[in-house]
Structures are given as C-alpha cells and as structure tokens.
Design a protein around this motif. Sequence first.
Motif, mmCIF file in Angstrom:
data_model
loop_
_atom_site.group_PDB
_atom_site.id
_atom_site.type_symbol
_atom_site.label_atom_id
_atom_site.label_comp_id
_atom_site.label_asym_id
_atom_site.label_seq_id
_atom_site.Cartn_x
_atom_site.Cartn_y
_atom_site.Cartn_z
ATOM 1 N N LEU A 61 0.814 -1.212 0.000
ATOM 2 C CA LEU A 61 0.000 0.000 0.000
ATOM 3 C C LEU A 61 0.849 1.264 0.000
ATOM 4 N N ASN A 62 1.805 1.335 0.906
ATOM 5 C CA ASN A 62 2.517 2.592 1.128
ATOM 6 C C ASN A 62 3.968 2.590 0.689
ATOM 7 N N LYS A 63 4.424 1.454 0.163
ATOM 8 C CA LYS A 63 5.797 1.353 -0.341
ATOM 9 C C LYS A 63 6.840 1.640 0.735
ATOM 10 N N ILE A 64 6.515 1.353 1.977
ATOM 11 C CA ILE A 64 7.512 1.435 3.036
ATOM 12 C C ILE A 64 7.964 0.021 3.368
ATOM 13 N N TYR A 65 9.101 -0.085 4.014
ATOM 14 C CA TYR A 65 9.683 -1.396 4.269
ATOM 15 C C TYR A 65 8.752 -2.268 5.104
ATOM 16 N N ASN A 66 8.771 -3.587 4.802
ATOM 17 C CA ASN A 66 7.926 -4.510 5.547
ATOM 18 C C ASN A 66 8.766 -5.341 6.522
ATOM 19 N N LYS A 67 8.125 -6.306 7.144
ATOM 20 C CA LYS A 67 8.779 -7.063 8.220
ATOM 21 C C LYS A 67 9.929 -7.915 7.714
ATOM 22 N N GLU A 68 9.873 -8.335 6.449
ATOM 23 C CA GLU A 68 10.945 -9.178 5.914
ATOM 24 C C GLU A 68 12.294 -8.467 5.989
ATOM 25 N N LEU A 69 12.323 -7.192 5.617
ATOM 26 C CA LEU A 69 13.574 -6.448 5.646
ATOM 27 C C LEU A 69 13.917 -5.988 7.059
ATOM 28 N N PHE A 70 12.913 -5.858 7.902
ATOM 29 C CA PHE A 70 13.135 -5.367 9.267
ATOM 30 C C PHE A 70 14.225 -6.151 9.986
ATOM 31 N N TRP A 71 14.164 -7.486 9.913
ATOM 32 C CA TRP A 71 15.107 -8.300 10.682
ATOM 33 C C TRP A 71 16.534 -8.068 10.230
ATOM 34 N N ASP A 72 16.743 -7.941 8.942
ATOM 35 C CA ASP A 72 18.094 -7.710 8.435
ATOM 36 C C ASP A 72 18.634 -6.369 8.914
ATOM 37 N N ILE A 73 17.828 -5.313 8.788
ATOM 38 C CA ILE A 73 18.252 -3.980 9.206
ATOM 39 C C ILE A 73 18.422 -3.917 10.718
ATOM 40 N N PHE A 74 17.497 -4.519 11.467
ATOM 41 C CA PHE A 74 17.541 -4.479 12.927
ATOM 42 C C PHE A 74 18.833 -5.108 13.449
ATOM 43 N N ASP A 75 19.167 -6.278 12.934
ATOM 44 C CA ASP A 75 20.392 -6.955 13.378
ATOM 45 C C ASP A 75 21.638 -6.130 13.033
ATOM 46 N N LYS A 76 21.642 -5.495 11.871
ATOM 47 C CA LYS A 76 22.785 -4.667 11.485
ATOM 48 C C LYS A 76 22.913 -3.451 12.402
ATOM 49 N N LYS A 77 21.789 -2.830 12.739
ATOM 50 C CA LYS A 77 21.818 -1.662 13.619
ATOM 51 C C LYS A 77 22.287 -2.034 15.019
#
Length: 219
Positions: A61-77
């Motif tokens: 709907l909004n073209k913002i990141y979804n949960k699939e990418l969240f885990w990758d970014i979260f672990d990197k942060k």
Amino acid sequence: KEFEITISNRDFLIQKRSLVLKKEIIGILVVIKDISSFKYRQNYLESKVKELENLSFRDDLNKIYNKELFWDIFDKKIGLVQRYNKILCFGILKIERLKEYRDIYGSYYTDNLIKLIKNVLNENLNRPDDYIFRVKEDSFALLSFIDDIDKVLNVPNNISSAIKVLNIKNSASLSKRIEVCIVSSIIRDTHSIESKSLYDEIVKSSENCSMGEIKIVYA
C-alpha cells in the motif's frame, strides 16, 4: 584471454587466441565482438531485478519497508551499537482498534489513515539512518540512532502529538478519534541482546499499553 572495452559509448569484447602449429605459436588471432546490445539488455534486466527485490521488501500500500527487511536492518543496527558506541532507539507504534475502524469505515478510509500516519512518521524520522517498517496491520516498527538519551522522548512525543492534531474520527475509540501508543526500547549494550526476544517483548508491551501512552524500556 578476453576483456571488454568501451569506445564511443559502444561496448566491445576482445578475444585473443594463439595459433599453434606443432607446439609452436605461429600467430595471434584477435576477435572483436560488438556486445553493446547484449550489455544493454543485461543492465536492463539487472535494474528490473533490483526493482523487484526492492518491491518485495515494501508494503504494497505505502511502499515502506515490511517485516521481511526489518530483521536484516535491525540486526545490522544492533551490531553498530557496540562497534561505534551508539544509542539505538527501537520503537513500536500501534494504532488503536484499527480492525474495528476498518469494519466501520471500510478499506478506503483505512488505507488513507495508514498513509496519513506514514506521512507523520516520515516527517519525524527523516535522517538517512532512520527506518520505518510496517510489521503488522496495525503496527509500525521504528529504528533511529540518538545522540542524547535525555531526548529519547522527543520523537515519540512529536509523532503522537502530530497524529492527535490530525483529529481523525474513530467511533470505535473511547476518545472518538484515532489514538496510538508508542513503546520504545533504548539499546546501549548489545552483549545480552537477542533481537527476536527484544522485538517480542516490545510488541507485547505495545499490546498492553494504554492508547495515547508513550513507554520507554531500557534494554
């Protein structure tokens, strides 16, 4: 041997082969191929693959990141916290009674509501290392580094206030308007942090907090 060169915006493949007769090299064969069309199609396909990969990580709907990418970014942060002695703020924003809102007002107004909240989040989390994810139908995950722990409430307060200013009607709510709660975790020491457990803890806390409430949890 072979190599590629570009001349006047055209791509060429140069192939060199030795001509051998009775174990002696008697000459060199050079083959030049114009591969411009092939390179164009290859680059085009690669760009389309990247577009599809990017879309697969975004909310339809909004073209913002979804949960699939969240885990990758979260672990990197989380990895950057210890490496660079940073303070990471991880938050969950939950929209009150979104399911009831959808039942009453329908999908069209619900989609517009999500877009309005997304705009508020984008306005308040607009630095290059700020991230917003749609992790559930009624919830967004927020990631942001902060310099001063005393200012940790600034962004959640600004987001909550901006959503209240929108004054979006919701007859399913006790306040008769859209309310959100925000639960944030301050991550300073990652030695005992397990991202999945922390995520589950913050989500559970967001489900139990009062609407309009802002909570801070120190990890």
